[in-house]
Structure formats: structure tokens, C-alpha cells
Write a protein that holds these residues in place. Sequence first.
Motif, PDB file in Angstrom:
ATOM      1  N   THR A  10       8.386  12.115 -26.550  1.00 17.42           N
ATOM      2  CA  THR A  10       7.430  11.200 -25.915  1.00 17.42           C
ATOM      3  C   THR A  10       7.536   9.839 -26.547  1.00 17.42           C
ATOM      4  O   THR A  10       7.825   9.722 -27.735  1.00 17.42           O
ATOM      5  CB  THR A  10       5.987  11.733 -26.005  1.00 17.42           C
ATOM      6  OG1 THR A  10       5.121  10.887 -25.240  1.00 17.42           O
ATOM      7  CG2 THR A  10       5.482  11.802 -27.448  1.00 17.42           C
ATOM      8  N   SER A  12       5.049   7.157 -25.505  1.00 13.80           N
ATOM      9  CA  SER A  12       3.676   6.634 -25.581  1.00 13.80           C
ATOM     10  C   SER A  12       2.728   7.650 -26.208  1.00 13.80           C
ATOM     11  O   SER A  12       1.615   7.316 -26.565  1.00 13.80           O
ATOM     12  CB  SER A  12       3.184   6.334 -24.169  1.00 13.80           C
ATOM     13  OG  SER A  12       3.050   7.557 -23.464  1.00 13.80           O
ATOM     14  N   GLY A 122       5.581  15.186 -17.347  1.00 15.98           N
ATOM     15  CA  GLY A 122       4.594  14.106 -17.259  1.00 15.98           C
ATOM     16  C   GLY A 122       5.357  12.862 -16.850  1.00 15.98           C
ATOM     17  O   GLY A 122       6.132  12.329 -17.649  1.00 15.98           O
ATOM     18  N   CYS A 123       5.187  12.416 -15.602  1.00 16.79           N
ATOM     19  CA  CYS A 123       5.997  11.282 -15.135  1.00 16.79           C
ATOM     20  C   CYS A 123       5.204  10.434 -14.146  1.00 16.79           C
ATOM     21  O   CYS A 123       4.016  10.664 -13.937  1.00 16.79           O
ATOM     22  CB  CYS A 123       7.299  11.788 -14.511  1.00 16.79           C
ATOM     23  SG  CYS A 123       7.064  12.664 -12.967  1.00 16.79           S
ATOM     24  N   ASN A 125       5.850   9.876 -10.605  1.00 17.97           N
ATOM     25  CA  ASN A 125       5.599  10.790  -9.477  1.00 17.97           C
ATOM     26  C   ASN A 125       6.874  11.388  -8.900  1.00 17.97           C
ATOM     27  O   ASN A 125       6.816  12.198  -7.983  1.00 17.97           O
ATOM     28  CB  ASN A 125       4.790  10.110  -8.351  1.00 17.97           C
ATOM     29  CG  ASN A 125       5.542   8.959  -7.702  1.00 17.97           C
ATOM     30  OD1 ASN A 125       6.741   8.809  -7.880  1.00 17.97           O
ATOM     31  ND2 ASN A 125       4.831   8.156  -6.947  1.00 17.97           N
TER      32      ASN A 125
HETATM   33  C1  LIG Z   1      13.637   4.241 -18.284  1.00 20.25           C
HETATM   34  C2  LIG Z   1      12.533   4.969 -17.548  1.00 20.25           C
HETATM   35  C3  LIG Z   1      12.770   5.454 -16.281  1.00 20.25           C
HETATM   36  C4  LIG Z   1      11.757   6.175 -15.614  1.00 20.25           C
HETATM   37  N1  LIG Z   1      12.047   6.731 -14.388  1.00 20.25           N
HETATM   38  C5  LIG Z   1      11.122   7.520 -13.799  1.00 20.25           C
HETATM   39  C6  LIG Z   1      11.440   8.214 -12.595  1.00 20.25           C
HETATM   40  O1  LIG Z   1      12.560   8.160 -12.070  1.00 20.25           O
HETATM   41  N2  LIG Z   1      10.486   8.984 -12.008  1.00 20.25           N
HETATM   42  C7  LIG Z   1       9.227   9.084 -12.554  1.00 20.25           C
HETATM   43  O2  LIG Z   1       8.402   9.777 -11.973  1.00 20.25           O
HETATM   44  N3  LIG Z   1       8.903   8.473 -13.713  1.00 20.25           N
HETATM   45  C8  LIG Z   1       9.816   7.711 -14.359  1.00 20.25           C
HETATM   46  N4  LIG Z   1       9.515   7.101 -15.550  1.00 20.25           N
HETATM   47  C9  LIG Z   1       8.200   7.350 -16.198  1.00 20.25           C
HETATM   48  C10 LIG Z   1       8.355   8.475 -17.248  1.00 20.25           C
HETATM   49  O3  LIG Z   1       8.705   9.686 -16.610  1.00 20.25           O
HETATM   50  C11 LIG Z   1       7.084   8.732 -18.082  1.00 20.25           C
HETATM   51  O4  LIG Z   1       6.014   9.010 -17.275  1.00 20.25           O
HETATM   52  C12 LIG Z   1       6.707   7.586 -18.970  1.00 20.25           C
HETATM   53  O5  LIG Z   1       7.867   7.060 -19.583  1.00 20.25           O
HETATM   54  C13 LIG Z   1       5.702   8.017 -20.059  1.00 20.25           C
HETATM   55  O6  LIG Z   1       6.242   9.099 -20.813  1.00 20.25           O
HETATM   56  P1  LIG Z   1       6.114   9.242 -22.384  1.00 20.25           P
HETATM   57  O7  LIG Z   1       5.309  10.496 -22.622  1.00 20.25           O
HETATM   58  O8  LIG Z   1       7.504   9.340 -22.945  1.00 20.25           O
HETATM   59  O9  LIG Z   1       5.407   8.027 -22.881  1.00 20.25           O
HETATM   60  C14 LIG Z   1      10.493   6.351 -16.220  1.00 20.25           C
HETATM   61  C15 LIG Z   1      10.258   5.812 -17.499  1.00 20.25           C
HETATM   62  C16 LIG Z   1      11.269   5.149 -18.163  1.00 20.25           C
HETATM   63  C17 LIG Z   1      10.982   4.629 -19.554  1.00 20.25           C
END
Ligand SMILES: Cc1cc2nc3c(=O)[nH]c(=O)nc-3n(C[C@H](O)[C@H](O)[C@H](O)COP(=O)(O)O)c2cc1C
Length: 307
Positions: A10, A12, A122-123, A125
Motif C-alpha cells: 500500500t 497511502s 482496493g482501487c 473502480n
Molecule cells: C499508477 C497508478 C495507476 C492506477 N490505475 C488504476 C486502474 O487502472 N484502475 C483502478 O481502479 N485504480 C487505479 N489506481 C488506483 C489504485 O488502484 C489504488 O486505489 C490507489 O493507488 C490507492 O491504493 P494504496 O492502498 O496503494 O494507497 C491507480 C493508481 C496508481 C498509483
Amino acid sequence: MKNVLVIYYTQSGQLLEIAQNIVKKLEVSNEVSVVYHQIKPSKSYNFPWKKDNFFDAFPESFLQIPCQLEEPEGDILNKKYNLVILAYQVWYLTPSIPINSFLKSAQARTVLKNTPVITVIGCRNMWIMAQEKVKTLLLENQAELVANIALVDRNINHISVITISKWMFSGKKERYLGIFPKPGVSQKDIDESVKFGAPILNSLLKNDYAKLQNKLLELDAIRIKPFLVLVDKRANILFGKWANLIIKKGKAGDPKRRKWIKAFNNYLLFAIWLIAPIVFIVFLITYLPLIGKVKRERNYYRSVNLK
Ligand SMILES: Cc1cc2nc3c(=O)[nH]c(=O)nc-3n(C[C@H](O)[C@H](O)[C@H](O)COP(=O)(O)O)c2cc1C
């Protein structure tokens, strides 16, 4: 005593908070021992992101090129566990580079072989195709995927694009301009994820995961939005073309590759703000004729099966 390993990465802290809530019920049980393993890339991905680095992570993310990981402390990955919980985020429609790197490591093979695994996402969407990639990697490690929980930002797609970029570039999970909703998975969903613990504990103690995914689905573990499935699939095709083109232009940070990364950045904006709305209209027009396919796909993506 049942031994559970939570593997996570993670930036954040969001994913760790979700994972901790999910295993809360397991941790208070005196029949279960829970340990955590944090995946650490040798060269860390700085958070908050600098814009250039954020887009520069695209080719390696999408092409699933692993990075070097730090050696784990002690022998945590050399033991066998009754259950592994893999908490991951999606980067560019693909499991994030640290997660992908772990799943491709020799340690993953040791710790995951013949072991039940629950994936926790956790993303923003868009995780459908990322989970298909994770299913394949788990299969290669001879792990047994028994359940999946996907927590997402429930705001409409375009709002979440704006708010997540502000969050990723500032590091602050707060309301942009005081008018936009907070980015990422809502605190309510994070707090309520404690509810998934009871059925997981039940399956763990009985060593029977046959009904677990259905029980988690009753608790709203996954919501499928057919339009996002369509976008995810289409974007995977286009991302493949971009990633294969950019990777030939040099390594991350290479000035020659930078202009192609910029072009991809512009393309992404164009795709999100101009192409996606058109795809949405096409989706609405074809929704009724394709309703059977939409329902089949919904059932499949809510399941832990691999086509
Ligand atoms: C480089 C990058 C690309 C990402 N691409 C996607 C994505 O394709 N689909 C999505 O749902 N979230 C995407 N996210 C959001 C992440 O899945 C995630 O929710 C967010 O980085 C928080 O996660 P953490 O627990 O590492 O802080 C992306 C985030 C980053 C940093």
C-alpha cells in the motif's frame, strides 16, 4: 491453531486499513494466528506521485514486468499457512508492479502452493481484468483462489478520475476544492469491511471454502458495473498497443521514452473525456440486445472461476 498470512502493498495505507478490518474477527479468535507481510520494492515508488513518474510506471505495470523486491525479514514466507489474504491495488488495469513482482517471485511459489487465497482489491473502480491477471498468476503458483472482495470508489467514473488524481499527486485523501467527494474507497466501506470477517473465519475453521464467495457476495463484496467491464476490456487492448510501443523507447526515466509517455498521457485524457462518453452511448443502445451476455459476464466476474 489456524495460521493466516496477510500479504499486502500500500502507498497511502488504504489497502492495509481494509485488510486489517477484514481480519479483525480472525485476530480476536484464540484459534487463529494472523501475521502480515508487506511487499517492499527495492526502489520504492514514491507517494505522493510526481506526474512524470506516475505515467512512466505505465509500460512496466501493464506488461507485468517485475521489479526487484526487498528480501523479507525472517522466514515468514518460508512457512505454510492455512489461508493467505492477498490485498492489492490496480495500476493501469493490472495488479500493481509490487504485487505482480511478488506473484512472479520464487517466494510466492513457496508460500502460495496448495494454499487457499482470498484476494482483496482496493482501487478506483476498474479491477475486472486485473483480477483475471491475478487469477492466472495464482494458478501458475498452484494456489487456490477461494474468494474475492473488491472495494472501489462508488462515485461516478469521471468524478473518481478527477478526485483520485488529486489524491495521487498530493498524497491527501481529502475533498478537492471542498466540493468534490473524497477520493478512493469511502471510509464507510473501509470501516464496514469488518463484516467480511465472520464468514471467512467460519470457512477457515471448517477448512471449507465452497460457499464462502456466495456468502461474501450477500454482504456486497463485489458490485459489477457492466459499462466499466466493457471499458476495462477495450482499454486493455489499446493499452497493450501503447505499452509495447513505449517499452521499445527505453527504460523508465529515459528522455527518448519521455515524449511517448507524454503522448500516452494525452491519449488517456482524450480517451477518458471524449471516447468514454461515446462508448457509454453505444453501451446504452446495445444494452437490451446484449442483456444475456451482460448477465453471464456479471456472474463470471463475481465468481472466483477462471475461464
Ligand atoms: C499508477 C497508478 C495507476 C492506477 N490505475 C488504476 C486502474 O487502472 N484502475 C483502478 O481502479 N485504480 C487505479 N489506481 C488506483 C489504485 O488502484 C489504488 O486505489 C490507489 O493507488 C490507492 O491504493 P494504496 O492502498 O496503494 O494507497 C491507480 C493508481 C496508481 C498509483
